[in-house]
Design an enzyme around this catalytic site. Sequence first.
Site, short mmCIF file in Angstrom:
data_model
loop_
_atom_site.label_atom_id
_atom_site.label_comp_id
_atom_site.label_asym_id
_atom_site.label_seq_id
_atom_site.Cartn_x
_atom_site.Cartn_y
_atom_site.Cartn_z
N ASP A 136 1.04 -1.09 0.32
CA ASP A 136 0.25 -0.28 -0.20
C ASP A 136 1.27 1.34 -0.61
O ASP A 136 1.94 1.29 0.05
CB ASP A 136 -1.05 0.15 1.09
N GLU A 189 1.49 -0.16 -5.22
CA GLU A 189 0.54 0.70 -5.42
C GLU A 189 1.19 2.12 -6.09
O GLU A 189 1.35 1.96 -4.61
CB GLU A 189 -0.67 0.90 -4.45
#
Length: 452
Positions: A136, A189
């Site tokens: 993330d 990401e």
Amino acid sequence: HELTAYVKEMGYTHVELMGIAEHPYDGSWGYQVTGYFAPTSRYGSPSDFMYFVNYLHRHGIGVILDWVPAHFPKDAHGLADFDGEPLYEYADPRKGEHPDWGTKVFDYGKNEVKDFLISNAIFWVEKFHVDGLRVDAVASMLYLDYGRQSGQWIPNKNGGNQNLEAIEFFKHLNTVLRGRNSGAMMIAEESTAWPKVTDHPEVDGLGFTFKWNMGWMHDFLEYMKLDPYFRKYNHHRMTFGLTYFTSENYILVLSHDEVVHLKCSMINKMPGLGKDKFSNLKAGYTYMLGHPGKKLLFMGQDFGQCHEWDEKVALDWQLTDDEDHRDLQNYVRDLLQLYRKYPALYQLDNDWNGFMWVNANDGDRSIFSFIRRDETDRKSLLFVINFTPVARPDYRVGVPKKGKYTRLLDSEHGAYKASEAQSYVSAKGECDGQPYSFAYPLPGYGTAIFRF
């Protein structure tokens, strides 16, 4: 058990779980972690999670976890000021805190912190047998000035805004984890144009397996939200991603972030009323399937969930009793089954040999036509997609070869059984810059996939 049955029936290959490491605040969706080595007790015990992963694996479904090494909350029972002073985080708040998120940033310059995070990644892969980690907020780690104004950040030793310690951490993390676990996926990401995210560290890459294609996602959604009349002026939004698709190993994503915070659900992003919304979404999903790159959909997007995602309530599964929602769900299932059947849709995802435009410039009619190929060049697929409600009964599509083009799927019928499939024979004569062509009356919002 219900999830596995649904995933298999639809044709998905993997499930990706939003953060399940222990976290104190439901509204963080698992992205502000206090217990890095603990599956959250909300869903059961660690052995329950092992059973979950094992059950999916026994039915041929992979499991990917969202993993959060970018930041952690300030809660006293977490890692912040762990021994009474900054231990896991940078001591200087200009490096050690995210102003936007109100969270602490790991000190990637400390070997102990890097070992903590790398061992945690290994823990999930080797102890719980997950198939990969989606990392993330990678961009927030790579840039010292991410989410910070002038004066709120410190340049690196070279005067730049790159976090050199985080870069080294990623190279170390991905080399160790993928080296120890052949086939494990590390997914970034990463929302900027940082180079070589999926290249090997030996050539100065970060070492990830895949990168989320956030640029494609933004262009795609901006185009899909437009009234069809204005799409001809924005044709480039759908073609731009094909200029750089070979630069990384991409995943095309329509994630939870796209259907929260007043951004509307996928079906309600679509222009028009009633059936037009569903026709638009079918066309969009068909384009997404044909575009090079792996695919990710968030739950509810395959049947047209109406309200935005809310962690406090279940999805509106009862919508699948409605004809339009059920038809969309069946259409997505047919797309996914085609994806699994034809290697042309995934084998050469970052290779120019795997994709060819037939006509990238039909902007006035907002029609896209292109070809996907596999390594054999024997079971190629031709896509034709009309993004306006205007029928084109005189449409012809150019093709590279003489022969039969068998229609596998269209927007009105979905997938055809072998006994039902209709073939179109190409005739010699230039069209779309190709030596052959065939006529195919194209309905408004019509989609079609042909095998040749």
